[in-house]
Design an enzyme around this catalytic site. Structure first.
Site, PDB file in Angstrom:
ATOM      1  N   ASP A  16       0.901  -1.160   0.009  1.00  0.00           N
ATOM      2  CA  ASP A  16      -0.222  -0.060  -0.040  1.00  0.00           C
ATOM      3  C   ASP A  16       0.876   1.263  -0.044  1.00  0.00           C
ATOM      4  O   ASP A  16       2.001   1.208   0.602  1.00  0.00           O
ATOM      5  CB  ASP A  16      -0.899   0.036   1.292  1.00  0.00           C
ATOM      6  CG  ASP A  16      -1.691   1.416   1.451  1.00  0.00           C
ATOM      7  OD1 ASP A  16      -2.156   1.756   0.681  1.00  0.00           O
ATOM      8  OD2 ASP A  16      -1.622   1.809   2.785  1.00  0.00           O
ATOM      9  N   ARG A  17       0.451   2.431  -0.267  1.00  0.00           N
ATOM     10  CA  ARG A  17       1.192   3.629  -0.507  1.00  0.00           C
ATOM     11  C   ARG A  17       1.016   4.460   0.580  1.00  0.00           C
ATOM     12  O   ARG A  17       2.147   4.431   1.670  1.00  0.00           O
ATOM     13  CB  ARG A  17       0.989   4.427  -1.994  1.00  0.00           C
ATOM     14  CG  ARG A  17       1.917   5.455  -2.120  1.00  0.00           C
ATOM     15  CD  ARG A  17       1.617   6.411  -3.086  1.00  0.00           C
ATOM     16  NE  ARG A  17       0.754   7.388  -2.575  1.00  0.00           N
ATOM     17  CZ  ARG A  17       0.022   8.272  -3.327  1.00  0.00           C
ATOM     18  NH1 ARG A  17       0.186   8.713  -4.533  1.00  0.00           N
ATOM     19  NH2 ARG A  17      -0.614   9.400  -2.477  1.00  0.00           N
ATOM     20  N   ASP A  18      -0.098   5.176   0.978  1.00  0.00           N
ATOM     21  CA  ASP A  18      -0.203   6.258   1.999  1.00  0.00           C
ATOM     22  C   ASP A  18      -0.366   5.551   3.342  1.00  0.00           C
ATOM     23  O   ASP A  18      -1.049   4.702   3.482  1.00  0.00           O
ATOM     24  CB  ASP A  18      -1.406   6.833   1.798  1.00  0.00           C
ATOM     25  CG  ASP A  18      -1.605   7.616   0.590  1.00  0.00           C
ATOM     26  OD1 ASP A  18      -0.519   8.034   0.084  1.00  0.00           O
ATOM     27  OD2 ASP A  18      -2.731   7.727  -0.406  1.00  0.00           O
ATOM     28  N   THR A  60      -2.718   0.901  -4.798  1.00  0.00           N
ATOM     29  CA  THR A  60      -3.089   2.207  -4.152  1.00  0.00           C
ATOM     30  C   THR A  60      -4.379   2.674  -4.536  1.00  0.00           C
ATOM     31  O   THR A  60      -4.471   2.735  -5.785  1.00  0.00           O
ATOM     32  CB  THR A  60      -2.040   3.379  -4.077  1.00  0.00           C
ATOM     33  OG1 THR A  60      -2.445   4.649  -3.568  1.00  0.00           O
ATOM     34  CG2 THR A  60      -1.723   3.720  -5.485  1.00  0.00           C
ATOM     35  N   ASN A  61      -5.368   2.864  -3.589  1.00  0.00           N
ATOM     36  CA  ASN A  61      -6.519   3.586  -4.118  1.00  0.00           C
ATOM     37  C   ASN A  61      -6.421   5.056  -3.829  1.00  0.00           C
ATOM     38  O   ASN A  61      -5.811   5.814  -3.225  1.00  0.00           O
ATOM     39  CB  ASN A  61      -7.671   3.540  -2.977  1.00  0.00           C
ATOM     40  CG  ASN A  61      -8.152   1.997  -2.658  1.00  0.00           C
ATOM     41  OD1 ASN A  61      -8.088   1.331  -3.781  1.00  0.00           O
ATOM     42  ND2 ASN A  61      -8.840   1.731  -1.720  1.00  0.00           N
TER      43      ASN A  61
HETATM   44 MG   LIG Z   1      -2.772   3.022   3.588  1.00  0.00          MG
END
Ligand SMILES: [Mg+2]
Length: 186
Positions: A16-18, A60-61
């Protein structure tokens, strides 16, 4: 923790990114490269993980696109900054897969739907979900991993039901050190 010890180059890592790679922006989005700030030690950890896993991909969303707050081109500029930082640390991301859909859209591509995992496998047919680990900081990430048949690693302090989580770590560097240790001791 419930990760196998036989992790090698035939394994894939989904990130995941954030909240895993960069600081989360509460209630907001990383719209510009300046908004993208690496969490401590992350580029170096991705370099280490890249030496242990055959594929490293980001999923990532990004519904800031669906909301019209940013364009795909702007998102790409943010990801170029991410890639540059990781490259400078000697690491790599093999590909980034993002979902621009609004959460209100029916049948959207957002995690926890396994859509982005299937996209990744289309691009890299050698990805085997039974030999993949999803690392994220939310329940949605954990359910995404489970929906695709992966192992899951939770980062940070968001409460997530243990039924979705194979391992829990303070941050990505802690996860990377743990994986390195189980590989070395196997
Ligand atoms: Mg996240």
């Amino acid at each position: 923790m419930a990760f196998p010890e036989n992790i090698d180059q035939s394994w894939s890592l989904f990130l995941d990114r954030d909240g895993v790679i960069n600081q989360r922006i509460p209630g907001g989005y990383a719209l510009r490269p300046d908004d993208f700030v690496f969490l401590p030690g992350v580029p170096e950890s991705i370099a280490l993980l890249g030496s242990l896993f055959g594929k490293v991909v980001v999923v990532t969303n990004q519904q800031g696109i669906g909301k019209g707050l940013m364009t795909e081109k702007q998102l790409q500029a943010v990801h170029e900054k991410m890639m540059d930082g990781i490259r400078q640390a000697g690491g790599r991301i093999d590909a980034v897969f993002f979902c621009p859909d609004l959460s209100s859209k029916p049948d959207n591509c957002r995690k926890p739907s396994p859509f982005l995992a299937l996209e990744a496998q289309k691009r890299f047919p050698e990805i085997d979900f039974a030999k993949s680990i999803m690392v994220g900081d939310t329940e949605s990430d954990m359910r995404f991993g489970r929906n695709a048949g992966m192992f899951t690693a939770l980062i940070g302090d968001e409460p997530v039901s243990s039924q979705w989580v194979d391992g829990h770590f303070a941050d990505l560097p802690a996860f990377a050190k743990y994986i390195q240790k189980i590989i070395q001791s196997s």
